[in-house]
Design an enzyme around this catalytic site. Structure first.
Site, PDB file in Angstrom:
ATOM      1  N   SER A  95      39.306  38.398  44.608  1.00 42.92           N
ATOM      2  CA  SER A  95      38.166  37.523  44.338  1.00 42.92           C
ATOM      3  C   SER A  95      38.574  36.647  45.856  1.00 42.92           C
ATOM      4  O   SER A  95      38.456  37.901  46.951  1.00 42.92           O
ATOM      5  CB  SER A  95      38.048  36.409  43.883  1.00 42.92           C
ATOM      6  OG  SER A  95      36.748  36.329  43.375  1.00 42.92           O
ATOM      7  N   GLU A 122      35.124  19.020  46.727  1.00 46.95           N
ATOM      8  CA  GLU A 122      33.933  17.958  47.654  1.00 46.95           C
ATOM      9  C   GLU A 122      34.123  19.063  48.369  1.00 46.95           C
ATOM     10  O   GLU A 122      33.019  20.006  48.525  1.00 46.95           O
ATOM     11  CB  GLU A 122      34.654  16.907  47.677  1.00 46.95           C
ATOM     12  CG  GLU A 122      33.465  16.500  48.711  1.00 46.95           C
ATOM     13  CD  GLU A 122      33.639  14.975  49.736  1.00 46.95           C
ATOM     14  OE1 GLU A 122      33.320  14.975  50.143  1.00 46.95           O
ATOM     15  OE2 GLU A 122      34.979  14.594  49.196  1.00 46.95           O
ATOM     16  N   HIS A 177      36.373  40.135  35.533  1.00 42.63           N
ATOM     17  CA  HIS A 177      36.465  40.033  37.272  1.00 42.63           C
ATOM     18  C   HIS A 177      37.919  39.531  37.335  1.00 42.63           C
ATOM     19  O   HIS A 177      38.427  39.810  38.309  1.00 42.63           O
ATOM     20  CB  HIS A 177      35.785  38.378  37.674  1.00 42.63           C
ATOM     21  CG  HIS A 177      36.288  37.687  39.079  1.00 42.63           C
ATOM     22  ND1 HIS A 177      35.895  39.328  39.867  1.00 42.63           N
ATOM     23  CD2 HIS A 177      36.554  37.069  39.491  1.00 42.63           C
ATOM     24  CE1 HIS A 177      36.456  38.158  40.902  1.00 42.63           C
ATOM     25  NE2 HIS A 177      36.747  37.272  40.701  1.00 42.63           N
TER      26      HIS A 177
END
Length: 257
Positions: free
Chosen positions: A87, A179, A238
């Site tokens: 990924s 963040e 996945h």
């Protein structure tokens, strides 16, 4: 600096670096790394990518930066290095091989294409994790109960919550830099524009039920990786390395043998 762990084969003569996906860590790949080191003449190095696991946090989280980290690590070894990425880690590995092909030998890309994806469920996961009140959470089970209201799949919740840890027996914190990941999510969904190609043998592994590698992606894959092979893992999505572990490992053994 990237945090990494290695597994050695007694008669190894080559290296394989494994890069996890978004929200993952080197821990996810421990058993696969051990298996490969016992069955192939390879030294396996599994890494925590930046903003994940035990590695450093950074405001920059794009594939130029991620690839640079892998290239810098790879140049510590005398031989050309093999790369495997899943990924997000697959995109980082692809860009590393495209930008510095002389450093790398073979490449394995797990369930991702070198394209820009328009949508991603991952931004929702980031926001859900950010919304958890860690000052109030007393246990991982309690955090799981909170996430259960929004994420039905128990395996996904378990995967996300592996990043929750108790610091000094007091408060829970995240091992991932939520963040930075949120700020850079559009860069994570995209892939840099490149004009070069990687000539090394490249294996793309697709989960049969996943839509991350589609027929329409094959021309760009062929252009960038002319010596590529595509293998589909049946009854897998996945995360074929988890969902169909034996079939996944068999493909790796065939490729590296």
């Amino acid at each position: 600096m990237l945090s990494f762990k290695h597994f050695s084969h007694q008669k190894y003569h080559d290296y394989l670096i494994i890069a996890h996906g978004l929200f993952g860590s080197k821990t996810n790949w421990m058993s696969t790394a051990k298996f490969l080191s016992e069955n192939l003449p390879l030294e396996i190095i599994i890494v925590d990518l930046r903003n994940h696991g035990s590695s450093f946090w950074s405001d920059n989280h794009d594939y130029v930066s991620l690839a640079h980290d892998l290239i810098k690590l790879s140049k510590n070894f005398s031989n050309r290095v093999n790369l495997l990425g899943h990924s997000m880690g697959g995109k980082a590995a692809m860009y590393a091989c495209l930008s510095n092909p002389e450093v790398f030998k073979k490449l394995v890309v797990v369930d991702i294409s070198p394209i820009n994806y328009s949508v991603s469920e991952f931004i929702n996961y980031i926001e859900l994790l950010q919304n958890l009140d860690l000052n109030r959470i007393q246990s991982r089970k309690e955090a799981d109960n909170e996430l259960q209201k929004k994420i039905i799949d128990k395996n996904v919740r378990s995967f996300l919550l592996q990043n929750l840890y108790l610091q000094d027996g007091q408060n829970y914190h995240w091992k991932i830099n939520l963040e930075s990941l949120k700020k850079n999510i559009n860069k994570i969904k995209s892939f840099p524009k490149v004009q070069c190609s990687f000539e090394g043998n490249t294996l793309f592994i697709k989960g049969e039920k996943s839509s991350y590698i589609l027929e329409e992606h094959l021309p760009i894959i062929k252009k960038l990786f002319p010596n590529f092979f595509l293998k589909k893992i049946s009854n897998a999505g996945h995360w074929p390395q988890v969902e169909q572990q034996d079939l996944f490992r068999k493909e790796l053994l065939n490729f590296f043998a």
